[in-house]
Design an enzyme around this catalytic site. Structure first.
Site, short mmCIF file in Angstrom:
data_model
loop_
_atom_site.label_atom_id
_atom_site.label_comp_id
_atom_site.label_asym_id
_atom_site.label_seq_id
_atom_site.Cartn_x
_atom_site.Cartn_y
_atom_site.Cartn_z
N GLU A 90 0.79 -1.23 0.00
CA GLU A 90 0.00 0.00 0.00
C GLU A 90 0.82 1.29 0.00
O GLU A 90 0.36 2.31 -0.49
CB GLU A 90 -0.94 0.00 1.23
CG GLU A 90 -2.06 -1.02 1.17
CD GLU A 90 -3.07 -0.71 0.08
OE1 GLU A 90 -3.53 0.44 0.01
OE2 GLU A 90 -3.37 -1.61 -0.73
N SER A 480 -47.41 -34.45 37.11
CA SER A 480 -47.01 -34.91 38.44
C SER A 480 -45.59 -34.52 38.83
O SER A 480 -45.20 -34.70 39.98
CB SER A 480 -47.15 -36.43 38.52
OG SER A 480 -48.51 -36.78 38.54
#
Length: 820
Positions: A90, A480
């Site tokens: 770059e 239950s």
């Protein structure tokens, strides 16, 4: 001569004027563009959006959440190889220019003139510093004004910050494709490596991406990607960052890119991680979740989670297959390239090792199938085609769901060409078993009873099929499995395990037009006067109703709220049989309090949360550690943990209930777990018309709860109970989970007296009595010496009870007598 001198003087004066005018114009231009420049000093306090990462208890990565997938790395943590690659790609003069590269601008200008009219893109001349200015402080608008501001900001940034700081900002901000921002996230996403593990070729490829990630897509534009990578490698050699030999070697390497999925990284943890995500969103907000860089350490045990998922799936599939085969997922035309057509059919991604397939040929003994091909990260269907065989043994279970249950003797009785099906690999290579997605669903939760830490959670058969979490979101009747709350309320208020309760038909006048409610026992049998222990072990409905009527529903409602099963429980007798709706998570939490001696536990999926700086902002364990902060050892007492949690019920009551539920496993409705051969307690639950089945079981250090049922409640099957369907799932889980654990008995609290009693009558056992058990009694209580029976006031064998509760008839549901 005079004319020449006069002319030269004129030129000098004109040049001076033009120079002064140019300087003035330039100064004015710079002043004009400088006056509204963004404040570049904000870069000092830059906090980029950082992804939140969720980890299991052992540190393995579960999930990542982000709008921009980014992990921030200080420049000291980024190796030189990586920084050099980006500088070479770059901005080769990065370490030498003041923010703008004059030579780069001149070179780009010359190339622009040279290539004018050729159609080639002009070469950029932006430095890394200019890119930082643009990315952080400006926008991407292509204009002369933006370039001037970019250059001015770059000069100021260079005067304020070091080169290393500028590189740090750049390498953490740039977009590198596939949703990855910054070098750390890109390294993980493209190569599943940390930045320190990158090779020269990999670092060069990543460094080439800022110019345009889509232009160098490793799948759609592989040749361009390799060319760009090699271009960067050449520049690294040219700039002296690597040797020519290393560069040549790197250029020969393949472009080894495997894009990592953003989905949960521990298979089967999708429901768990989504529950964590919802918690973070609700408590910290969207911005903190997706941009705050939180580090979340969860309670999940990956091994237990995998076991829980496999056990749950096996339970659902085994039941579903007994109901028969419902046919293929869909049908497709198999002429031509069947792979592309099959790839377009949506398949579940989280049912591994199941695969979707299409039947290509079929006869009486086997079917030839084609397996669904995968896709590369760009979405293109892979070209490889896999085939396999489904033998007769692989379809023998598949009797028609609504047809006669005759044995399957031919494969073509079940499969046809073009059928899209699911298959599962068999032991023999290349052979597969027919599968189908079960209609029944359910949930499983595993909890540490001492802390409330959720060790594993399964919210359904497939998260890809349905994201509805049945462990935390499905409100179902527990049947239950709620009864231990009723019995705990009784034991906490003067009853003993040997208290005798009448098990005989009962009629309850609901008042005000409510009619007569006649609760029933499962199977329709009655055993007469029986102990409270027998009532829980055998899940006797009528005994439970009598007990609830005797102690009062307001008390039971208060206990249900205390245990967190319900926020509010209507004070009607039918709710003593589990007619109210709750979740698996709440029920497992309640049983954890029985298991740990009655201490309050708050369920949690998260141990601790840290912010982006490593500061702890949440911790589940609030116990105080006395002496843990001592700097030196001076013979002081050892550090101790002070537990200030609320005592929900008496520790002795908690042990009594645990002992009763051990009896459920040894002699009652939960005998499916007796084969484990270890101290296990638990309780079954089955609701009216067999719509939901439950079992919650526990050892001294682990609680596991399971619920099975259809998402739209309906009859499961004849004789479907918690003991026959849910209990085996818990058994199979605990068999493996506790395999390497010693058989530790449940802890007996101080004050409890264990007395030999007759299991049938509850009275003290005599010499030679064959039905002896050890029963737990609190101080001041003892086995009964007489036949005092709760609910013994019967007329013609039937008890007549007034509820005494206004409007009770308006809430008792039709058929609640079938809860058991």
């Amino acid at each position: 001569m005079k004319l020449l001198l006069r002319f030269l003087g004129f030129l000098f004066a004109a040049g001076t004027i033009l120079f002064i005018a140019g300087v003035a114009a330039t100064a004015g231009l710079l002043w004009h563009y400088s006056k509204d420049l963004p404040d570049y000093t904000q870069l000092q306090d830059y906090e980029p959006p950082v992804m939140t990462r969720v980890h299991a208890a052992d540190g393995s990565l579960l999930a990542e959440y982000a709008k921009e997938r980014r992990l921030y790395l200080p420049i000291q943590a980024i190796p030189k190889l990586v920084t050099n690659a980006f500088v070479a790609a770059e901005d080769k003069n990065f370490y030498h220019h003041p923010g703008i590269d004059i030579y780069g601008i001149m070179r780009a200008g010359m190339l622009y003139v040279e290539n004018y009219g050729s159609g080639r893109h002009p070469q950029g001349a932006s430095t890394i510093t200019q890119q930082v200015a643009k990315n952080f402080l400006l926008n991407n608008q292509v204009s002369f004004e933006r370039k001037i501001k970019e250059a001015l900001l770059a000069l100021r940034i260079e005067r304020t910050y070091s080169k290393q700081k500028i590189l740090e900002l750049y390498l953490n901000e740039i977009y590198l494709g596939f949703g990855a921002y910054g070098i750390a996230a890109a390294s993980l996403l493209y190569f599943d490596k940390s930045v320190h593990e990158l090779t020269i070729a990999q670092a060069a490829y990543l460094a080439g991406l800022p110019k345009g990630p889509n232009n160098y897509n490793p799948f759609r534009r592989k040749d361009e990607a390799i060319a760009r990578r090699n271009y960067v490698i050449d520049h690294m050699v040219e700039d002296g960052f690597i040797s020519a030999a290393d560069g040549a070697k790197a250029e020969k390497e393949p472009l080894d890119v495997t894009v990592r999925s953003a989905s949960p990284h521990v298979f089967a943890a999708e429901y768990f991680t989504e529950e964590v995500r919802r918690y973070l969103y609700d408590n910290y907000g969207e911005k903190k979740l997706y941009e705050g860089g939180l580090s979340v350490r969860t309670t999940l045990d990956p091994k237990l989670q995998m076991l829980a998922r496999n056990t749950m799936v096996d339970g659902l599939v085994n039941f579903d297959e007994k109901q028969g085969y419902r046919g293929p997922v869909t049908k497709i035309e198999v002429s031509g390239d069947w792979g592309v057509k099959l790839a377009d059919v949506k398949s579940l991604d989280d049912v591994d090792p199941w695969r979707m397939a299409v039947v290509l040929q079929v006869d009486d003994q086997s079917a030839r199938i084609g397996l669904q091909p995968g896709r590369d990260p760009s979405g293109a269907v892979l070209k490889d085609r896999e085939v396999g065989i489904v033998p007769l043994d692989g379809v023998k279970w598949a009797k028609p769901a609504n047809g006669p249950s005759k044995p399957i003797q031919r494969v073509d009785q079940v499969l046809s060409v073009g059928d899209v099906i699911y298959v599962d690999p068999m032991e023999q290579q290349g052979q597969y078993r027919l599968r189908q997605i079960p209609e029944i669903s359910g949930a499983l939760v595993v909890m540490d009873p001492h802390t409330g830490r959720v060790l594993a959670m399964v919210g359904g058969f497939s998260f890809d099929q349905s994201q509805f979490n049945r462990a935390t979101q499905a409100l179902r009747q527990p049947g239950s499995s709620f009864k231990p709350i009723v019995y705990a309320a009784a034991l906490d208020n003067g009853y003993t395990p040997s208290t005798i309760i009448m098990d005989a038909p009962i009629e309850i006048d609901m008042g005000q037009g409510g009619g007569i409610w006649t609760p029933q026992n499962y199977g329709g049998k009655f055993f007469g006067p029986s102990t409270l222990r027998f009532g829980l072990e055998e899940s006797r409905n009528v005994m439970t109703v009598r007990l609830a009527q005797d102690i009062g529903m307001p008390l039971i409602s208060e206990y249900a709220k205390r245990f967190g099963v319900y926020d509010e429980l209507p004070p009607y007798l039918s709710y003593a049989l589990g007619a109210g709706e709750t979740t698996v998570m709440r029920m497992v939490t309640a049983y954890s309090m029985f298991d740990n001696g009655g201490r309050r536990v708050i369920p949690t999926l998260i141990d601790r949360i840290q912010d982006r700086y490593g500061h702890t902002i949440y911790k589940h364990d609030q116990r105080e550690c006395v002496g843990c902060n001592a700097k030196e050892w001076h013979d002081q007492p050892e550090p101790t943990l002070v537990d200030k949690r609320e005592q929900v019920i008496d520790p002795m009551t908690a042990y009594q209930i645990t002992s009763l539920m051990e009896g459920v496993v040894q002699r009652g409705t939960g005998v499916a777990l007796r084969a484990l051969g270890k101290p296990i307690a638990g309780k079954t639950g089955t609701t009216n018309d067999e719509k939901d089945v439950w079992f919650i079981g526990f050892s001294p250090d682990m609680v596991c709860g399971v619920y099975l049922g259809f998402d739209k409640p309906r009859h499961i099957a004849n004789r479907a109970t918690g003991g026959s369907l849910a209990a085996p799932v818990v058994r199979d889980f605990l068999k493996v989970a506790l395999a390497d654990k010693p058989p530790i008995p449940f802890s007996v609290p101080p004050g409890i007296k264990l007395v030999r009693v007759d299991a049938k009558t509850g009275m003290r056992a005599g010499p030679g009595d064959p039905r002896v058990i050890l029963e737990a009694f609190k101080p001041g209580t003892a086995p009964p010496d007489s036949d005092t029976v709760v609910g013994a006031d019967t007329t013609n064998g039937v008890s007549n009870v007034q509820t005494g509760v206004p409007d009770a008839g308006n809430v008792v549901r039709t058929g609640t007598g079938g809860l058991y």
